[in-house]
Design an enzyme around this catalytic site. Structure first.
Site, short mmCIF file in Angstrom:
data_model
loop_
_atom_site.label_atom_id
_atom_site.label_comp_id
_atom_site.label_asym_id
_atom_site.label_seq_id
_atom_site.Cartn_x
_atom_site.Cartn_y
_atom_site.Cartn_z
N GLU A 177 -17.65 37.05 -50.13
CA GLU A 177 -16.81 36.50 -49.06
C GLU A 177 -17.71 35.74 -48.11
O GLU A 177 -18.41 36.34 -47.30
CB GLU A 177 -16.14 37.63 -48.26
CG GLU A 177 -15.12 38.43 -49.00
CD GLU A 177 -13.84 37.68 -49.23
OE1 GLU A 177 -13.61 36.65 -48.57
OE2 GLU A 177 -13.08 38.12 -50.09
N CYS B 194 -14.59 33.79 -39.77
CA CYS B 194 -14.74 33.05 -41.03
C CYS B 194 -13.53 32.18 -41.31
O CYS B 194 -13.65 31.13 -41.91
CB CYS B 194 -15.04 34.00 -42.18
SG CYS B 194 -13.85 35.33 -42.36
P1 NDP Z 1 -26.25 36.59 -43.59
O1 NDP Z 1 -25.55 36.08 -44.79
O2 NDP Z 1 -27.70 36.34 -43.46
O3 NDP Z 1 -26.06 38.17 -43.44
C1 NDP Z 1 -24.90 38.86 -43.84
C2 NDP Z 1 -25.27 40.29 -44.25
O4 NDP Z 1 -26.17 40.26 -45.36
C3 NDP Z 1 -25.98 41.09 -43.17
O5 NDP Z 1 -25.62 42.45 -43.26
C4 NDP Z 1 -27.44 40.91 -43.54
O6 NDP Z 1 -28.25 41.91 -43.02
C5 NDP Z 1 -27.38 40.98 -45.04
N1 NDP Z 1 -28.48 40.33 -45.71
C6 NDP Z 1 -29.29 39.34 -45.27
N2 NDP Z 1 -30.20 38.99 -46.21
C7 NDP Z 1 -29.96 39.79 -47.29
C8 NDP Z 1 -30.52 39.90 -48.59
N3 NDP Z 1 -31.52 39.12 -48.99
N4 NDP Z 1 -30.03 40.82 -49.44
C9 NDP Z 1 -28.99 41.60 -49.06
N5 NDP Z 1 -28.41 41.54 -47.84
C10 NDP Z 1 -28.87 40.64 -46.97
O7 NDP Z 1 -25.47 36.01 -42.35
P2 NDP Z 1 -25.90 35.98 -40.85
O8 NDP Z 1 -25.41 37.22 -40.23
O9 NDP Z 1 -27.35 35.64 -40.69
O10 NDP Z 1 -25.05 34.71 -40.39
C11 NDP Z 1 -25.43 33.41 -40.82
C12 NDP Z 1 -24.23 32.55 -41.04
O11 NDP Z 1 -23.38 33.12 -42.02
C13 NDP Z 1 -23.32 32.41 -39.83
O12 NDP Z 1 -23.78 31.43 -39.05
C14 NDP Z 1 -22.00 32.10 -40.44
O13 NDP Z 1 -21.93 30.72 -40.71
C15 NDP Z 1 -22.03 32.84 -41.75
N6 NDP Z 1 -21.32 34.12 -41.68
C16 NDP Z 1 -20.09 34.19 -42.19
C17 NDP Z 1 -19.37 35.36 -42.08
C18 NDP Z 1 -18.01 35.47 -42.60
O14 NDP Z 1 -17.22 36.22 -42.06
N7 NDP Z 1 -17.68 34.83 -43.68
C19 NDP Z 1 -19.91 36.52 -41.42
C20 NDP Z 1 -21.25 36.37 -40.96
C21 NDP Z 1 -21.91 35.20 -41.10
P3 NDP Z 1 -28.95 41.67 -41.61
O15 NDP Z 1 -27.87 41.37 -40.63
O16 NDP Z 1 -29.61 42.96 -41.36
O17 NDP Z 1 -29.88 40.51 -41.81
#
Ligand code: NDP
Length: 517
Positions: free
Chosen positions: A258, A292
Site C-alpha cells: 500500500e 495517502c
Molecule cells: P517509508 O516507506 O520509508 O516507511 C514506511 C515504513 O517502512 C516505516 O515503518 C519504516 O520504518 C519502514 N521501513 C523503512 N525502510 C525499511 C526497509 N528497508 N525495510 C523494511 N521496512 C522499512 O516512508 P516514510 O515514513 O519515510 O515516508 C516517506 C514517504 O512515503 C512520504 O513522504 C509519503 O509520500 C509516503 N508515505 C505514504 C504513506 C501512505 O499512507 N501510503 C504512509 C507513509 C509514507 P521507519 O519509520 O522506522 O523508518
C-alpha cells in the site's frame, strides 16, 4: 538519545547532521518525539534481527492456538478487543496526537474508523472464509468440491505514521480475523501507538504472542521482511516498497503493498460547486495533507472553474495550522517531509504556477500552511509526485474527457474523487484508481465492506472488505469423489472409447457459440 537531545524523529539533528542509528543491536533505545514541540513522548527499544526472530517465533506458537479456536472462538475475543479500544479511545487519541501532532478530533476519527473495521472483520470472517461447497461441473459431476480460506500463519505488518491506528489496523484486524498471528513494526515516529494497540489486544484476548510489536528503524522492518513470516503487509513509500519486495523475493515471502498516491478530483459542469469545493479543501488539507488518499490535484470544468477556485481559496484561508485546541491541522509529522513540500511548491512557482494562498513561505521548520496553486504545468512535481502536505493544484479543463485523461496520467492510482450530478458513476469507473468517491471525498475508506488498495506505483493487494480478509489466507480446494465416474479420465486404463465419449460430451457442452459475422 535523551530528552535533552535535539534530535528529530527521522534521525536528523536540528543542525542538519544525521544521527544514523547504525546497525541494529548497537543502539538499544530511541525516543518518539512530539513533532509540534520536539519533546520526548516515549522511549522504545530498537529491536535487533534476533529480537524480531524471537517475536516471530512467539507469534508462530500463538498462531496455532488462535487458528484452532476457529471463527466461533475468535469472534468474541476480537469483540472484547474492540470494546477495550473503544472505552479507552480518548487515551489512544492523546497518544496519536502526541506522536503525530494531529488534532485530537482527527485522532479520534481515525480510531472510530479503525474500530468499525475491526468490528466488520471479526463479524464477517466466517461468512467470507468458511468452507463451502462449489459446483464440480458436469465433467466432474461424481465429485463434491469444497473451497475454504485458511490462515497463512504469521503476518508481518510494517506501518506508517500518518494514520498510525487506522492504516495498520486495516491489515492487523483483517489478518487476525482471518486466523493469523501478527508481528507489527510501527513507524519509528509512532512506536507508542503500536505498543498501545498490542497491549490492548493482549489484555482483551489474552493469547501471548498473538499480536507482537517490534520497534526501531528501517533495519528492524527489514529484519521482519526476512524473518520468514508468511506474508508482509507494507504501507509507506514506493521506494521502500521496492526494497521490501526485493528482500522478500529471497524467501519467496508474499507481499501486500500500500503506497501513496497523487489522487485527483474531477469536477463536472453540473456539480454542486460548493460541496465540491468543501470536499476538495478538506480532502487536500486535513491531516496537513498527510493522507495517502488525500486530494492533491483538481481538474475542474471551465464553466465552474472560477466559482470552484474562489470557494476553495475562501475555505482554505480559514484553515489554521498549529498545535492548540483550535488548530485545524497539526505539524508535519516527519521532519524530512517539510523539504519535499517546500520543493514541490518552489518547482510549481518557478514553472509559471501561481499560489492563491500559501506559497514559497508556507513551510517553516515544523508546519506547512495551506497552499492552493493554479496554472501549474502537468509535469511539475506538484502534479506528478506525492507531496504529502497541505497543497492543492487546480487546473481548468474544457470537458470531463480532458479531466479523466489528466487525472489518469499518473504512475500512481490509489484513490480519486468525482463531483457530478449526472455522470458520477460513469466517470468514477473511467478513473484509474482502486477507489473513487462520488459527490463525497475519501468516503470509501469508512465503508468496511469496500476493498482498499491501488494500482501502479500505489501498490497492489487489498485491505478491508472480503478481499482484505482473503488477502491474509490461502485458498484451500478439496475435490472428493462421491461415486465412480462413468468416464474415468485419470487412469492409464482409459481407452479410445472413453476419449471419444469425452470429445462428444465436450462438443455438446462447449461446441456451440455465436459465429462471427
Ligand atoms: P517509508 O516507506 O520509508 O516507511 C514506511 C515504513 O517502512 C516505516 O515503518 C519504516 O520504518 C519502514 N521501513 C523503512 N525502510 C525499511 C526497509 N528497508 N525495510 C523494511 N521496512 C522499512 O516512508 P516514510 O515514513 O519515510 O515516508 C516517506 C514517504 O512515503 C512520504 O513522504 C509519503 O509520500 C509516503 N508515505 C505514504 C504513506 C501512505 O499512507 N501510503 C504512509 C507513509 C509514507 P521507519 O519509520 O522506522 O523508518
Amino acid at each position: 538519545m535523551t530528552a535533552t537531545d535535539t534530535t528529530t524523529n527521522d534521525g536528523t539533528t536540528n543542525d542538519g547532521t544525521t544521527n544514523d542509528p547504525g546497525p541494529i543491536g548497537e543502539r538499544d533505545r530511541f525516543d518518539s518525539l512530539d513533532p509540534a514541540s520536539g519533546e520526548v513522548v516515549g522511549t522504545h527499544p530498537v529491536h535487533s534481527a534476533a529480537d524480531v526472530a524471537a517475536a516471530v517465533a512467539r507469534a508462530r506458537t500463538a498462531a496455532t492456538s488462535w487458528a484452532a479456536l476457529d471463527f466461533d472462538g475468535r469472534a468474541p475475543l476480537l469483540r472484547a478487543w474492540k470494546a477495550l479500544v473503544t472505552h479507552r479511545a480518548d487515551e489512544l487519541a492523546d497518544l496519536v496526537h502526541a506522536e503525530t501532532g494531529k488534532p485530537h478530533g482527527d485522532a479520534m476519527l481515525e480510531i472510530v474508523l479503525a474500530v468499525d473495521h475491526l468490528a466488520w472483520a471479526g463479524g464477517h470472517a466466517e461468512k467470507v472464509l468458511r468452507r463451502r461447497r462449489v459446483s464440480p461441473g458436469l465433467l466432474m459431476a461424481n465429485h463434491a468440491a469444497t473451497l475454504e480460506y485458511l490462515p497463512l500463519g504469521v503476518i508481518g505488518v510494517i506501518g506508517p505514521w500518518n494514520y498510525p491506528v487506522f492504516t495498520p489496523m486495516g491489515s492487523i484486524a483483517y489478518a487476525l480475523a482471518a486466523g493469523n498471528a501478527v508481528v507489527f513494526k510501527p513507524s519509528e515516529h509512532t512506536p507508542g501507538v503500536g505498543e498501545w494497540l498490542a497491549e490492548a489486544a493482549a489484555e482483551a484476548i489474552g493469547i501471548p504472542g498473538l499480536f507482537e510489536v517490534v520497534t526501531g528503524f528501517g533495519a528492524t522492518g527489514g529484519a521482519l521482511v526476512t524473518a520468514r513470516v508468511d506474508k508482509i503487509a507494507f504501507t509507506g513509500s514506493t521506494a521502500t516498497a521496492k526494497k521490501i519486495m526485493a528482500a522478500a523475493a529471497d524467501t519467496l515471502t508474499p507481499v501486500l503493498i500500500e503506497c501513496g498516491g497523487k489522487d485527483a478530483m474531477v469536477v463536472d459542469a453540473d456539480a454542486d460547486v460548493a460541496a465540491a469545493a468543501d470536499a476538495a479543501t478538506w480532502g487536500a488539507l486535513s491531516n496537513a495533507g498527510q493522507t495517502c488518499v488525500g486530494v492533491e490535484r483538481a481538474y475542474v470544468h471551465t464553466d465552474v472553474y472560477d466559482a470552484f477556485v474562489e470557494k476553495v481559496v475562501a475555505q482554505a484561508s480559514e484553515v489554521d495550522a498549529g498545535s492548540g485546541p483550535d488548530a485545524d491541522i497539526g505539524p508535519i509529522t516527519m521532519p524530512g517531509q517539510l523539504e519535499v513540500i517546500r520543493s514541490h511548491i518552489a518547482d510549481a512557482l518557478a514553472r509559471g504556477g501561481r499560489a492563491l494562498i500559501g506559497g514559497a513561505d508556507a513551510v517553516d521548520d515544523r508546519y506547512a500552511r495551506p497552499t492552493v496553486l493554479v496554472d501549474v504545468p502537468e509535469d511539475a512535481l506538484a502534479n506528478t509526485d506525492e507531496t504529502f502536505g497541505p497543497t492543492l493544484t487546480i487546473a481548468r479543463v474544457r470537458d470531463m474527457d480532458e479531466a479523466v485523461t489528466k487525472a489518469n496520467a499518473s504512475r500512481y492510482g490509489l484513490g480519486a474523487t468525482v463531483f457530478s450530478k449526472a455522470r458520477g458513476p460513469e466517470l468514477a469507473r473511467r478513473l484509474r484508481s482502486g477507489m473513487t468517491a462520488v459527490n463525497s471525498v475519501i468516503s470509501f475508506a469508512g465503508i468496511p465492506s469496500l476493498p482498499f488498495g491501488g494500482v501502479g506505483d500505489s501498490g497492489f493487494g487489498r485491505i478491508h472488505g472480503a478481499d482484505g480478509l482473503r488477502e491474509f489466507t490461502r485458498a484451500k480446494a478439496v475435490a472428493r469423489q462421491r461415486m465412480p465416474a462413468p468416464l474415468n479420465l485419470t487412469t492409464f486404463s482409459r481407452g479410445p472409447r472413453t476419449d471419444r465419449a469425452v470429445k462428444a460430451l465436450v462438443g455438446i457442452l462447449h461446441g456451440r457459440g455465436p459465429k462471427r459475422a
